[in-house]
Design a protein around this motif. Structure first.
Motif, mmCIF file in Angstrom:
data_model
loop_
_atom_site.group_PDB
_atom_site.id
_atom_site.type_symbol
_atom_site.label_atom_id
_atom_site.label_comp_id
_atom_site.label_asym_id
_atom_site.label_seq_id
_atom_site.Cartn_x
_atom_site.Cartn_y
_atom_site.Cartn_z
ATOM 1 N N LEU A 9 34.563 -21.584 -66.897
ATOM 2 C CA LEU A 9 36.021 -21.448 -66.974
ATOM 3 C C LEU A 9 36.706 -21.964 -65.714
ATOM 4 C CD1 LEU A 9 38.552 -20.455 -68.410
ATOM 5 C CD2 LEU A 9 38.180 -18.213 -67.348
ATOM 6 N N VAL A 10 36.283 -21.493 -64.551
ATOM 7 C CA VAL A 10 36.921 -21.903 -63.295
ATOM 8 C C VAL A 10 36.726 -23.392 -63.014
ATOM 9 C CG1 VAL A 10 36.957 -21.565 -60.798
ATOM 10 C CG2 VAL A 10 36.842 -19.593 -62.332
ATOM 11 N N PRO A 11 35.491 -23.939 -63.121
ATOM 12 C CA PRO A 11 35.336 -25.385 -62.906
ATOM 13 C C PRO A 11 36.207 -26.221 -63.820
ATOM 14 C CG PRO A 11 33.195 -24.328 -62.900
ATOM 15 C CD PRO A 11 34.190 -23.288 -63.323
ATOM 16 N N LEU A 12 36.327 -25.832 -65.098
ATOM 17 C CA LEU A 12 37.161 -26.587 -66.029
ATOM 18 C C LEU A 12 38.633 -26.521 -65.623
ATOM 19 C CD1 LEU A 12 35.766 -25.951 -69.621
ATOM 20 C CD2 LEU A 12 36.182 -28.158 -68.528
ATOM 21 N N MET A 13 39.107 -25.339 -65.257
ATOM 22 C CA MET A 13 40.506 -25.198 -64.857
ATOM 23 C C MET A 13 40.799 -25.992 -63.589
ATOM 24 S SD MET A 13 41.189 -21.142 -65.614
ATOM 25 C CE MET A 13 42.889 -21.238 -65.067
ATOM 26 N N VAL A 14 39.893 -25.937 -62.619
ATOM 27 C CA VAL A 14 40.075 -26.699 -61.383
ATOM 28 C C VAL A 14 40.110 -28.193 -61.680
ATOM 29 C CG1 VAL A 14 38.972 -27.338 -59.206
ATOM 30 C CG2 VAL A 14 39.121 -24.932 -59.866
ATOM 31 N N ALA A 15 39.170 -28.661 -62.501
ATOM 32 C CA ALA A 15 39.097 -30.083 -62.838
ATOM 33 C C ALA A 15 40.361 -30.543 -63.556
ATOM 34 C CB ALA A 15 37.869 -30.363 -63.686
ATOM 35 N N VAL A 16 40.840 -29.757 -64.515
ATOM 36 C CA VAL A 16 42.027 -30.136 -65.290
ATOM 37 C C VAL A 16 43.262 -30.187 -64.390
ATOM 38 C CG1 VAL A 16 43.622 -29.349 -67.083
ATOM 39 C CG2 VAL A 16 41.165 -29.344 -67.517
ATOM 40 N N ILE A 17 43.431 -29.177 -63.537
ATOM 41 C CA ILE A 17 44.609 -29.152 -62.655
ATOM 42 C C ILE A 17 44.609 -30.341 -61.714
ATOM 43 C CG2 ILE A 17 45.754 -27.894 -60.789
ATOM 44 C CD1 ILE A 17 44.788 -25.304 -62.133
ATOM 45 N N ILE A 18 43.460 -30.627 -61.105
ATOM 46 C CA ILE A 18 43.387 -31.743 -60.169
ATOM 47 C C ILE A 18 43.607 -33.067 -60.886
ATOM 48 C CG2 ILE A 18 41.797 -33.065 -58.714
ATOM 49 C CD1 ILE A 18 40.701 -30.463 -57.679
ATOM 50 N N CYS A 19 42.983 -33.236 -62.043
ATOM 51 C CA CYS A 19 43.131 -34.499 -62.767
ATOM 52 C C CYS A 19 44.573 -34.730 -63.196
ATOM 53 C CB CYS A 19 42.207 -34.515 -63.986
ATOM 54 S SG CYS A 19 40.454 -34.666 -63.600
ATOM 55 N N MET A 20 45.233 -33.692 -63.688
ATOM 56 C CA MET A 20 46.620 -33.845 -64.128
ATOM 57 C C MET A 20 47.556 -34.097 -62.943
ATOM 58 S SD MET A 20 46.943 -30.950 -67.148
ATOM 59 C CE MET A 20 48.600 -31.501 -67.599
ATOM 60 N N SER A 21 47.333 -33.394 -61.839
ATOM 61 C CA SER A 21 48.190 -33.575 -60.662
ATOM 62 C C SER A 21 48.046 -34.975 -60.093
ATOM 63 C CB SER A 21 47.837 -32.534 -59.593
ATOM 64 O OG SER A 21 47.977 -31.223 -60.085
ATOM 65 N N CYS A 22 46.805 -35.438 -59.957
ATOM 66 C CA CYS A 22 46.567 -36.784 -59.422
ATOM 67 C C CYS A 22 47.133 -37.849 -60.349
ATOM 68 C CB CYS A 22 45.073 -37.005 -59.208
ATOM 69 S SG CYS A 22 44.359 -36.012 -57.885
ATOM 70 N N ALA A 23 46.971 -37.663 -61.666
ATOM 71 C CA ALA A 23 47.494 -38.640 -62.619
ATOM 72 C C ALA A 23 49.008 -38.694 -62.584
ATOM 73 C CB ALA A 23 47.007 -38.302 -64.031
ATOM 74 N N LEU A 24 49.650 -37.535 -62.396
ATOM 75 C CA LEU A 24 51.108 -37.505 -62.329
ATOM 76 C C LEU A 24 51.620 -38.330 -61.160
ATOM 77 C CD1 LEU A 24 53.701 -36.353 -63.517
ATOM 78 C CD2 LEU A 24 53.385 -34.322 -62.078
ATOM 79 N N LEU A 25 51.035 -38.143 -59.995
ATOM 80 C CA LEU A 25 51.420 -38.948 -58.834
ATOM 81 C C LEU A 25 50.980 -40.396 -59.003
ATOM 82 C CD1 LEU A 25 50.431 -36.446 -55.994
ATOM 83 C CD2 LEU A 25 52.733 -36.969 -56.799
ATOM 84 N N GLY A 26 49.847 -40.590 -59.658
ATOM 85 C CA GLY A 26 49.311 -41.938 -59.827
ATOM 86 C C GLY A 26 50.222 -42.871 -60.597
ATOM 87 N N ASN A 27 51.041 -42.320 -61.491
ATOM 88 C CA ASN A 27 51.977 -43.162 -62.237
ATOM 89 C C ASN A 27 52.899 -43.924 -61.298
ATOM 90 O OD1 ASN A 27 51.854 -42.675 -65.340
ATOM 91 N ND2 ASN A 27 51.603 -40.640 -64.445
ATOM 92 N N PHE A 28 53.385 -43.261 -60.259
ATOM 93 C CA PHE A 28 54.310 -43.899 -59.334
ATOM 94 C C PHE A 28 53.570 -44.806 -58.349
ATOM 95 C CE2 PHE A 28 56.184 -39.911 -60.777
ATOM 96 C CZ PHE A 28 57.355 -40.391 -61.341
#
Length: 305
Positions: A9-28
């Protein structure tokens, strides 16, 4: 269920949060043609971390992030200075600066004989998602048990704080980010402050990179800054849809990559598991490759709307 709560549970949540945050900034970053900034910051974090340790005597996350943030801003200033004075392209200036600063960080470690600083190369490169075990997650009741929740790995709280900060930054500065990504001169003329917004964007990239560095290593952060946003750009010419699609790609990469790393080899008859962070990065790269081959906008150069 108890095994999932405790080990996944924790590894999945950490991975999802980091991936989404990085992708959000990555667009710009992709729109600004600054995708290499994520890679640069993952290198220039070292001198910032070493300097913060030498000044504070601690490897606390707050000190690490502050040192990496200052190092990131210094990196941006040096890149801009070299680009303007040397009249070289942006990628060349970035390559010179981040390799030089990484080497400086190594020399700082050697010169000051900081023998108590432990840099785990394996975790720095591949991450340690698999070690984020929630020992108190023995049943569904643990999800509402305050004592059990207090035993959650601290990395989850840190990346959650980082993810909220990234979302708040994008929401507050959305108009300026969009304007500056397409036309910095026009953004300046209407009060968009493109220079300030650009510095804040790099600072947020540094915060996300350091949070990812501590939790899952450097590979995933480089891939997730670039791959979901670049893949989404090849699928649409609408900015809002690009951002949403990049978030979807980030979630799919995180969840499916984690599952394939843990269970994929077993499905093929091998009694081993693979690095979760490495598989997530590989899968996101594979999705980018598919977008390059089959994306409807892979040959077009239509402006975003």
């Amino acid at each position: 269920m108890s095994d999932f709560l405790m080990f996944s549970l924790v590894p999945l949540m950490v991975a999802v949060i980091i991936c989404m945050s990085c992708a959000l900034l990555g667009n710009f970053l992709v729109l600004r043609r600054q995708s290499l900034i994520g890679d640069a910051i993952s290198h220039v974090a070292l001198p910032g971390i070493v300097a913060s340790f030498l000044l504070t005597g601690t490897l606390a996350s707050s000190a690490m992030m502050l040192g990496a943030g200052v190092s990131a801003l210094f990196t941006v200033a040096m890149i801009e200075l070299i680009r303007r004075l040397g009249r070289v392209e942006n990628s060349a200036a970035m390559g010179v600066v981040f390799t030089s600063l990484f080497a400086l960080g190594v020399l700082m470690l050697e010169w000051n004989e900081v023998g108590t600083v432990h840099l785990d190369v394996e975790h720095a490169l591949y991450g340690n998602l698999e070690s984020l075990i929630w020992f108190e997650g023995t049943s569904l009741a643990s999800l509402v048990d305050l004592q059990a929740l207090s035993a959650l790995p601290p990395q989850l709280g840190r990346v959650a704080w980082m993810g909220g900060l990234v979302v708040a930054f994008v929401v507050v500065f959305r108009r300026s980010l969009v304007l500056a990504s397409f036309d910095a001169d026009f953004a300046a003329s209407v009060g968009g402050r493109p220079t300030l917004v650009g510095l804040l964007l790099v600072l947020m990239v540094a915060v996300a990179a350091i949070a990812a560095f501590e939790a899952v290593g450097a590979i995933i952060v480089i891939a997730m800054f670039i791959c979901p946003a670049a893949a989404a750009r090849l699928m649409t010419n609408r900015l809002a849809f690009q951002v949403a699609l990049s978030q979807l790609i980030a979630v799919v990469s995180a969840v499916l990559g984690y599952v394939l790393a843990g269970y994929g080899p077993g499905w093929m008859g091998f009694g081993v598991s693979l690095s979760a962070a490495g598989m997530i990065a590989t899968l996101s790269g594979g999705l980018l490759l598919l977008a390059c081959l089959f994306g409807p906008y892979r040959h077009r150069r239509e402006p975003l709307r």
